[in-house]
Design a protein around this motif. Structure first.
Motif, PDB file in Angstrom:
ATOM      1  N   GLU A   1       3.077  63.497  38.536  1.00 41.89           N
ATOM      2  CA  GLU A   1       2.165  64.639  38.566  1.00 41.89           C
ATOM      3  C   GLU A   1       1.168  64.535  39.702  1.00 41.89           C
ATOM      4  OE1 GLU A   1       0.290  65.159  34.802  1.00 41.89           O
ATOM      5  OE2 GLU A   1       2.101  65.980  33.865  1.00 41.89           O
ATOM      6  N   THR A   2       0.929  63.324  40.185  1.00 38.54           N
ATOM      7  CA  THR A   2      -0.016  63.116  41.277  1.00 38.54           C
ATOM      8  C   THR A   2       0.684  62.416  42.441  1.00 38.54           C
ATOM      9  OG1 THR A   2      -0.760  60.925  40.536  1.00 38.54           O
ATOM     10  CG2 THR A   2      -1.883  62.862  39.605  1.00 38.54           C
ATOM     11  N   LEU A   3       0.146  62.627  43.627  1.00 37.54           N
ATOM     12  CA  LEU A   3       0.719  61.999  44.807  1.00 37.54           C
ATOM     13  C   LEU A   3       0.599  60.484  44.736  1.00 37.54           C
ATOM     14  CD1 LEU A   3       1.994  62.513  47.604  1.00 37.54           C
ATOM     15  CD2 LEU A   3      -0.329  62.463  48.553  1.00 37.54           C
ATOM     16  N   ALA A   4      -0.484  59.994  44.158  1.00 32.89           N
ATOM     17  CA  ALA A   4      -0.678  58.545  44.060  1.00 32.89           C
ATOM     18  C   ALA A   4       0.457  57.889  43.291  1.00 32.89           C
ATOM     19  CB  ALA A   4      -2.016  58.244  43.395  1.00 32.89           C
ATOM     20  N   THR A   5       0.850  58.471  42.161  1.00 38.42           N
ATOM     21  CA  THR A   5       1.946  57.883  41.387  1.00 38.42           C
ATOM     22  C   THR A   5       3.273  58.017  42.130  1.00 38.42           C
ATOM     23  OG1 THR A   5       2.283  59.955  40.157  1.00 38.42           O
ATOM     24  CG2 THR A   5       0.782  58.324  39.197  1.00 38.42           C
ATOM     25  N   ALA A   6       3.470  59.141  42.813  1.00 37.05           N
ATOM     26  CA  ALA A   6       4.708  59.331  43.565  1.00 37.05           C
ATOM     27  C   ALA A   6       4.823  58.316  44.696  1.00 37.05           C
ATOM     28  CB  ALA A   6       4.764  60.755  44.122  1.00 37.05           C
ATOM     29  N   LEU A   7       3.745  58.138  45.455  1.00 35.17           N
ATOM     30  CA  LEU A   7       3.773  57.184  46.557  1.00 35.17           C
ATOM     31  C   LEU A   7       3.929  55.763  46.056  1.00 35.17           C
ATOM     32  CD1 LEU A   7       1.008  58.639  48.915  1.00 35.17           C
ATOM     33  CD2 LEU A   7       3.497  58.780  49.187  1.00 35.17           C
ATOM     34  N   GLY A   8       3.323  55.463  44.901  1.00 38.04           N
ATOM     35  CA  GLY A   8       3.470  54.128  44.333  1.00 38.04           C
ATOM     36  C   GLY A   8       4.913  53.795  44.066  1.00 38.04           C
ATOM     37  N   ASP A   9       5.684  54.773  43.572  1.00 36.00           N
ATOM     38  CA  ASP A   9       7.100  54.536  43.287  1.00 36.00           C
ATOM     39  C   ASP A   9       7.957  54.621  44.544  1.00 36.00           C
ATOM     40  OD1 ASP A   9       6.637  54.107  40.637  1.00 36.00           O
ATOM     41  OD2 ASP A   9       7.346  56.059  39.959  1.00 36.00           O
ATOM     42  N   VAL A  10       7.697  55.627  45.365  1.00 38.74           N
ATOM     43  CA  VAL A  10       8.552  55.840  46.533  1.00 38.74           C
ATOM     44  C   VAL A  10       8.372  54.730  47.580  1.00 38.74           C
ATOM     45  CG1 VAL A  10       9.036  57.371  48.491  1.00 38.74           C
ATOM     46  CG2 VAL A  10       8.659  58.340  46.207  1.00 38.74           C
TER      47      VAL A  10
ATOM     48  N   PRO B   1       2.532  72.084  49.329  1.00 40.77           N
ATOM     49  CA  PRO B   1       3.131  71.815  48.019  1.00 40.77           C
ATOM     50  C   PRO B   1       4.215  70.743  48.163  1.00 40.77           C
ATOM     51  CG  PRO B   1       3.949  73.888  48.895  1.00 40.77           C
ATOM     52  CD  PRO B   1       2.886  73.427  49.841  1.00 40.77           C
ATOM     53  N   TRP B   2       4.164  69.738  47.311  1.00 40.95           N
ATOM     54  CA  TRP B   2       5.068  68.604  47.440  1.00 40.95           C
ATOM     55  C   TRP B   2       5.715  68.309  46.086  1.00 40.95           C
ATOM     56  CZ3 TRP B   2       4.262  64.451  44.246  1.00 40.95           C
ATOM     57  CH2 TRP B   2       3.011  64.431  43.590  1.00 40.95           C
ATOM     58  N   ILE B   3       6.803  67.551  46.110  1.00 37.14           N
ATOM     59  CA  ILE B   3       7.457  67.109  44.891  1.00 37.14           C
ATOM     60  C   ILE B   3       8.220  65.826  45.204  1.00 37.14           C
ATOM     61  CG2 ILE B   3       9.528  68.514  45.313  1.00 37.14           C
ATOM     62  CD1 ILE B   3       9.718  68.913  42.260  1.00 37.14           C
ATOM     63  N   SER B   4       8.218  64.886  44.278  1.00 38.41           N
ATOM     64  CA  SER B   4       8.995  63.672  44.493  1.00 38.41           C
ATOM     65  C   SER B   4      10.477  63.997  44.336  1.00 38.41           C
ATOM     66  CB  SER B   4       8.590  62.582  43.495  1.00 38.41           C
ATOM     67  OG  SER B   4       9.038  62.897  42.185  1.00 38.41           O
ATOM     68  N   LEU B   5      11.314  63.222  44.994  1.00 34.31           N
ATOM     69  CA  LEU B   5      12.752  63.439  44.881  1.00 34.31           C
ATOM     70  C   LEU B   5      13.214  63.285  43.431  1.00 34.31           C
ATOM     71  CD1 LEU B   5      15.505  63.960  46.174  1.00 34.31           C
ATOM     72  CD2 LEU B   5      15.669  61.504  46.657  1.00 34.31           C
ATOM     73  N   ASP B   6      12.645  62.322  42.710  1.00 33.35           N
ATOM     74  CA  ASP B   6      13.015  62.138  41.302  1.00 33.35           C
ATOM     75  C   ASP B   6      12.740  63.397  40.492  1.00 33.35           C
ATOM     76  OD1 ASP B   6      13.916  59.576  41.668  1.00 33.35           O
ATOM     77  OD2 ASP B   6      12.060  58.609  41.027  1.00 33.35           O
ATOM     78  N   ASP B   7      11.580  64.009  40.708  1.00 36.87           N
ATOM     79  CA  ASP B   7      11.242  65.225  39.967  1.00 36.87           C
ATOM     80  C   ASP B   7      12.077  66.415  40.436  1.00 36.87           C
ATOM     81  OD1 ASP B   7       9.403  64.276  38.105  1.00 36.87           O
ATOM     82  OD2 ASP B   7       7.724  64.439  39.494  1.00 36.87           O
ATOM     83  N   GLU B   8      12.395  66.453  41.714  1.00 30.72           N
ATOM     84  CA  GLU B   8      13.270  67.509  42.230  1.00 30.72           C
ATOM     85  C   GLU B   8      14.624  67.473  41.519  1.00 30.72           C
ATOM     86  OE1 GLU B   8      14.724  70.494  45.172  1.00 30.72           O
ATOM     87  OE2 GLU B   8      12.713  69.844  44.595  1.00 30.72           O
ATOM     88  N   LEU B   9      15.192  66.296  41.428  1.00 29.26           N
ATOM     89  CA  LEU B   9      16.501  66.148  40.795  1.00 29.26           C
ATOM     90  C   LEU B   9      16.428  66.470  39.310  1.00 29.26           C
ATOM     91  CD1 LEU B   9      17.628  62.812  42.498  1.00 29.26           C
ATOM     92  CD2 LEU B   9      18.038  65.156  43.265  1.00 29.26           C
ATOM     93  N   ALA B  10      15.377  65.959  38.653  1.00 24.20           N
ATOM     94  CA  ALA B  10      15.221  66.221  37.219  1.00 24.20           C
ATOM     95  C   ALA B  10      15.011  67.702  36.949  1.00 24.20           C
ATOM     96  CB  ALA B  10      14.042  65.407  36.672  1.00 24.20           C
ATOM     97  N   ALA B  11      14.274  68.373  37.826  1.00 19.35           N
ATOM     98  CA  ALA B  11      14.009  69.805  37.642  1.00 19.35           C
ATOM     99  C   ALA B  11      15.284  70.624  37.821  1.00 19.35           C
ATOM    100  CB  ALA B  11      12.935  70.267  38.618  1.00 19.35           C
ATOM    101  N   ILE B  12      16.117  70.248  38.780  1.00 13.99           N
ATOM    102  CA  ILE B  12      17.378  70.975  38.985  1.00 13.99           C
ATOM    103  C   ILE B  12      18.267  70.822  37.754  1.00 13.99           C
ATOM    104  CG2 ILE B  12      19.502  71.077  40.341  1.00 13.99           C
ATOM    105  CD1 ILE B  12      17.839  70.276  42.787  1.00 13.99           C
ATOM    106  N   ARG B  13      18.360  69.613  37.248  1.00  7.81           N
ATOM    107  CA  ARG B  13      19.152  69.413  36.031  1.00  7.81           C
ATOM    108  C   ARG B  13      18.540  70.180  34.860  1.00  7.81           C
ATOM    109  NH1 ARG B  13      20.277  63.625  32.894  1.00  7.81           N
ATOM    110  NH2 ARG B  13      21.086  64.588  30.989  1.00  7.81           N
ATOM    111  N   PHE B  14      17.223  70.232  34.798  1.00  7.76           N
ATOM    112  CA  PHE B  14      16.513  70.924  33.719  1.00  7.76           C
ATOM    113  C   PHE B  14      16.846  72.412  33.712  1.00  7.76           C
ATOM    114  CE2 PHE B  14      12.701  72.992  31.943  1.00  7.76           C
ATOM    115  CZ  PHE B  14      12.495  72.261  30.781  1.00  7.76           C
ATOM    116  N   VAL B  15      16.764  73.060  34.877  1.00  3.17           N
ATOM    117  CA  VAL B  15      17.036  74.501  34.913  1.00  3.17           C
ATOM    118  C   VAL B  15      18.518  74.779  34.690  1.00  3.17           C
ATOM    119  CG1 VAL B  15      15.060  74.907  36.434  1.00  3.17           C
ATOM    120  CG2 VAL B  15      17.336  74.629  37.437  1.00  3.17           C
TER     121      VAL B  15
END
Length: 298
Positions: free
Chosen positions: A284-293, A193-207
């Motif tokens: 939502e997909t690894l391809a988009t995450a890797l494209g940005d990261v 299970p993976w998550i981009s750092l951007d989504d990790e940060l956004a999720a923490i702020r969300f909760v």
């Protein structure tokens, strides 16, 4: 909100502070040395001490403390360090939250709680698995109990493998793949299970900002990938082949017990709680995450 953050110097914590401040929140950092900046407050977890006044008027405490799980080969001493660096600070903060009636405690955790799930999907209702990591996470989460008993909203951030430009999972895999030494680990069928750092940060702020979220929350992307699939996509993003297979016995020889707990098994975790509350993933997909990261066409 006025937020106190412990563990702000790590990969996630250092990136999170500007995100929270940009969102209009006031952030105070707990440090284990004399405070040297206006936003710093001193604490001493082994002694159970937090600088007087630190929690006055605070709306939430965010605890990200914990030594790196895979940074060193496991020995009994290292395993004790992994436990102490998580449970002890959490106990101190949970007691302080209860004493000062802080409304919210958001506490780091990990998907390792579920143990090895094989092909079976698990959401936040999944049972505790077997092994040292599952036991570790269970004790870590249980240390928040005083805060919950005092009426605080407690959120447990069960984070997966974080993809960042530097550090995290890519910090270990990218150099190998770039040198064309990448390949699946073991049989490659274990889910990572993976998550981009951007989504990790956004999720923490969300909760943090959503009062109706409590309990465990899986911080991982909706796309479920095995180790072999993740490695192959990383190779494609970097323009490198990943033909190799690293046998389990070789990984065990290098990493010892951690190989069977953190590399050769996995969790097919789903972010059910985040999706149910309307969180929108940027990647939502690894391809988009890797494209940005990676800044590459993936």
């Amino acid at each position: 909100m006025r937020v106190v953050v412990a563990g702000s110097s790590g990969l996630i914590g250092s990136a999170l502070l500007p995100v929270l401040r940009h969102g209009g929140h006031e952030v105070l950092r707990l440090v284990r040395r004399p405070a040297a900046a206006r936003d710093e407050r001193t604490w001493d977890p082994p002694a159970g001490r937090i600088q007087d006044g630190t929690l006055d008027g605070v709306d939430a405490v965010l605890n990200l403390c914990g030594a790196g799980i895979g940074d060193k080969r496991w020995s009994q001493a290292r395993k004790q360090t992994l436990l102490d660096s998580r449970v002890e600070p959490t106990e101190v903060l949970a007691a302080a939250v209860a004493e000062h009636k802080v409304p919210v405690l958001v506490n780091a955790s990990a998907v390792g709680f579920y143990g090895d799930t094989g092909d079976r999907e698990v959401d936040e209702s999944g049972a505790k698995g077997r092994g040292f990591l599952a036991d570790l996470v269970h004790e870590w989460e249980s240390a928040t109990r005083p805060a919950k008993d005092a009426g605080a909203r407690v959120v447990l951030l069960r984070t997966g493998l974080v993809l960042a430009e530097s550090g995290g999972l890519l910090g270990k895999l990218r150099p190998l793949v770039s040198l064309m030494l990448g390949g699946k680990l073991g049989d490659g069928r274990q889910f990572w299970p993976w998550i981009s750092l951007d989504d990790e940060l956004a999720a923490i702020r969300f909760v943090l900002e959503h009062d109706d979220i409590a309990g465990p929350v899986n911080l991982c992307a909706p796309e479920q990938l095995t180790n072999a699939q993740l490695t192959r996509e990383l190779g494609e993003a970097l323009g490198r082949p990943t033909p190799w297979t690293v046998p389990g016995f070789a990984i065990r020889a290098v990493l010892g017990e951690f190989a069977d707990e953190g590399i050769l098994i996995g969790q097919r975790a789903t972010p059910a709680a985040l999706l149910a509350h309307g969180f929108q993933f940027q990647h939502e997909t690894l391809a988009t995450a890797l494209g940005d990261v990676l800044g590459a066409r993936a």
